[in-house]
Design a protein around this motif. Structure first.
Motif, PDB file in Angstrom:
ATOM      1  N   ALA A 182      82.078  29.622   9.620  1.00 23.22           N
ATOM      2  CA  ALA A 182      80.771  29.966   9.036  1.00 23.22           C
ATOM      3  C   ALA A 182      79.968  28.713   8.708  1.00 23.22           C
ATOM      4  N   ASN A 184      86.199  30.924  14.684  1.00 20.56           N
ATOM      5  CA  ASN A 184      84.824  31.161  14.244  1.00 20.56           C
ATOM      6  C   ASN A 184      84.660  30.588  12.834  1.00 20.56           C
ATOM      7  N   ARG A 215      81.421  25.999  17.356  1.00 17.18           N
ATOM      8  CA  ARG A 215      82.012  27.247  16.869  1.00 17.18           C
ATOM      9  C   ARG A 215      81.545  27.585  15.453  1.00 17.18           C
ATOM     10  N   SER A 216      80.522  26.884  14.961  1.00 21.20           N
ATOM     11  CA  SER A 216      80.043  27.075  13.588  1.00 21.20           C
ATOM     12  C   SER A 216      78.670  27.729  13.560  1.00 21.20           C
ATOM     13  N   GLN A 217      78.461  28.602  12.574  1.00 20.68           N
ATOM     14  CA  GLN A 217      77.158  29.227  12.398  1.00 20.68           C
ATOM     15  C   GLN A 217      76.156  28.262  11.794  1.00 20.68           C
ATOM     16  N   HIS A 253      88.808  28.925  19.997  1.00 16.12           N
ATOM     17  CA  HIS A 253      89.159  30.313  19.680  1.00 16.12           C
ATOM     18  C   HIS A 253      88.831  30.682  18.232  1.00 16.12           C
TER      19      HIS A 253
END
Length: 269
Positions: A173, A171, A205-207, A169
């Protein structure tokens, strides 16, 4: 009385080790049924055996690793290895973090050093599954989000479905991941299956994900895979990468950062 209990526990663990040697692996449920102990006792036995012998804890059990001479070290022992190099790597990672970032930190000694540097920063949120990293940031201006799970005593990392469910759930970076091995063919790897699973969840869940490792980890492939090299956006280490690994990183568009030096952008020879 305590001596009798200790003796019984040691005898049980010796028998358990013999079972592991014969069949290669065992589940918690098998230990409970075979030795007539509680699930908590079975887990405790396997944890003790992992610390002292050729045993690796897995999801729901353990496996025998007598053929592998390279062992996972407890955090206190790893902290003293390559101390200066790890501090430099942490410093290079710190320079990639900007105000407003949501940063993911796995466990490991290098990320513990990075947490110490972040204590003086502001406007940053840290998501971590490592209890010691969270404690290091306590009392600072950093907002800390700690995932749930069961703690591994060798690394202080929280692992398991509870933590993975929470991470789903979030986010992130920039994810900074400590690894036990990195190679052009094996990608990034670790000694622990549980830590590999939680690392995969955080990466998903990581950019951007940056793998951090000192030169002793280069060219090594530990037992459990975290991700192929192409899943990363950056490699942060203390020495220039060997030609084969550097070429593979460039082919995947991965930036290379040498602590104390300049970053080598993706695609550079």
């Amino acid at each position: 009385m305590p001596e009798v209990q200790t003796s019984k526990g040691q005898l049980r663990r010796e028998r358990l080790l013999n079972v592991l040697k014969r069949q290669g692996r065992i589940t918690i449920q098998e230990v409970v049924e075979r030795f007539g102990v509680s699930e908590a006792t079975a887990r405790r036995d396997l944890e003790l055996m992992e610390k002292s012998g050729p045993v690796i804890r897995t999801m729901g059990g353990a496996m025998y690793d007598g053929m592998n001479a390279v062992r996972e070290l407890p955090f206190a022992e790893k902290e003293g290895l390559s101390y200066v190099e790890k501090e430099r790597i942490a410093g290079a990672a710190n320079e990639l973090i900007e105000e407003g970032d949501v940063v993911g930190l796995s466990g490991g000694t290098t990320n513990h050093f990075l947490a110490k540097l972040l204590k003086t920063r502001r406007g940053i949120t840290v998501v971590t599954n490592a209890v010691n990293v969270a404690m290091e940031l306590g009392g600072s201006d950093i907002q800390v989000v700690v995932t749930g799970g069961i703690m591994r005593h060798n690394s202080f990392e929280l692992c398991g479905p509870l933590g993975e469910g929470m991470i789903a759930h979030l986010n992130i970076a920039k994810m900074f991941l400590g690894v036990d091995g990195v190679s052009s063919t094996g990608g990034i790897t670790t000694y622990s299956e549980q830590e590999a699973q939680i690392a995969k969840a955080m990466m998903a869940r990581s950019q951007a994900t940056y793998a951090m490792f000192d030169h002793t980890k280069i060219g090594r492939t530990s037992l459990f895979s975290i991700a192929p090299l192409g899943s990363l956006q950056g490699l942060i280490t203390d020495r220039p990468l060997p030609p084969q690994l550097s070429a593979a990183a460039n082919a995947h568009g991965i930036s290379q950062y040498v602590a104390g030096g300049d970053a080598e952008p993706a695609g550079m020879p």
